[in-house]
Design a protein around this motif. Structure first.
Motif, short mmCIF file in Angstrom:
data_model
loop_
_atom_site.label_atom_id
_atom_site.label_comp_id
_atom_site.label_asym_id
_atom_site.label_seq_id
_atom_site.Cartn_x
_atom_site.Cartn_y
_atom_site.Cartn_z
N ALA A 16 0.71 2.88 3.52
CA ALA A 16 0.62 2.76 2.07
C ALA A 16 1.64 1.80 1.49
O ALA A 16 1.39 1.18 0.46
N GLN A 17 2.78 1.65 2.14
CA GLN A 17 3.82 0.80 1.57
C GLN A 17 3.35 -0.64 1.41
O GLN A 17 3.73 -1.33 0.46
N CYS A 18 2.53 -1.12 2.32
CA CYS A 18 2.11 -2.52 2.28
C CYS A 18 0.65 -2.67 1.91
O CYS A 18 0.01 -3.69 2.20
N GLY A 19 0.10 -1.67 1.24
CA GLY A 19 -1.25 -1.74 0.74
C GLY A 19 -1.28 -2.31 -0.66
O GLY A 19 -0.55 -3.24 -0.99
N GLY A 20 -2.10 -1.73 -1.51
CA GLY A 20 -2.28 -2.28 -2.85
C GLY A 20 -1.27 -1.82 -3.87
O GLY A 20 -1.16 -2.43 -4.94
N ARG A 21 -0.49 -0.76 -3.59
CA ARG A 21 0.44 -0.27 -4.60
C ARG A 21 1.61 -1.22 -4.79
O ARG A 21 2.14 -1.75 -3.81
N PRO A 22 2.03 -1.44 -6.01
CA PRO A 22 3.08 -2.43 -6.29
C PRO A 22 4.49 -1.87 -6.12
O PRO A 22 5.22 -1.64 -7.09
#
Length: 231
Positions: A69-75
């Protein structure tokens, strides 16, 4: 004659090995007599990782798919790497070798600050076990420590790459965090990018100086802050 020279070389090597062993033992003793005793430490270091740098590094190493999740779409901007018990010289680690389990509810409750389950578990094993706190209390302390530090506004929605001097980055944190001094914060980097901002806190989570941490700071004139993903 050759035999005498050979024996002399062997003796020299043994003496060098002995000296190195004595020096190593002295350094270990000088580090701290309380080494790895849970709860026996002097202060904390709150390590805030610049997530965009981490994600770029993971992609370059071919580990982008493992970054979750850290390098997905969340800023994500700054995320918590850890809260590390420290001695004035050196630090404890892995203070309870039997700490193999962490309640899943505790882990999931921390994903907003530490968006990687593996990181949360490893931080508990390596650093949390040295805090003298139970797992829940340790992660509650991480949340309190993070709440005690304000992130400068200009870094919360960084949409373009930014080159910045480490001293300038430190100054930005000092400006928005009353009581923080230059000796309480340091910046780390890789060959060109910002890695982390590390902030020293007392056991009651007040800003405090930490000369050893400051000595290990980034020595580059400028570091690159890659932009936030998905922003």
């Amino acid at each position: 004659m050759f035999r005498t020279i050979r024996i002399s070389r062997i003796i020299s090597r043994l003496l060098i090995s002995l000296v190195l062993m004595v020096v190593a033992a002295g350094m270990a003793f000088a580090q701290d007599r309380r080494q790895n005793t849970p709860g026996e430490f002097d202060f904390y270091v709150l390590s805030l990782s610049w997530s965009p740098s981490f994600c770029e590094q993971a992609s370059e190493r071919g580990n982008g798919g493992r970054s979750g999740a850290q390098c997905g779409g969340r800023p994500f901007s700054f995320v918590v790497h850890g809260l590390w018990p420290q001695y004035e010289r050196g630090f404890p680690e892995y203070c309870q070798r039997s700490a193999e389990w962490l309640d899943r509810n505790i882990m999931t409750s921390m994903l907003d600050l530490m968006p990687a389950p593996g990181l949360i578990f490893n931080e508990w094993k390596k650093h949390g076990t040295c805090s003298g706190l139970g797992a829940r209390a340790y992660f509650e302390t991480i949340r309190k420590a993070r709440a005690a530090v304000k992130i400068p506004e200009e870094f919360l929605q960084l949409s373009e790459p930014k080159s910045i001097a480490p001293d300038e980055l430190e100054a930005a944190f000092i400006k928005v965090n009353p009581g923080m001094s230059s000796s309480a914060v340091s910046v780390t980097c890789d060959s060109r990018r910002l890695s982390e901002v590390r902030i020293c806190l007392s056991k009651d989570l007040q800003f405090r100086s930490c000369e050893e941490i400051d000595r290990r700071a980034c020595r580059r004139d400028q570091v690159l802050m890659p932009p936030i993903r998905g922003g």
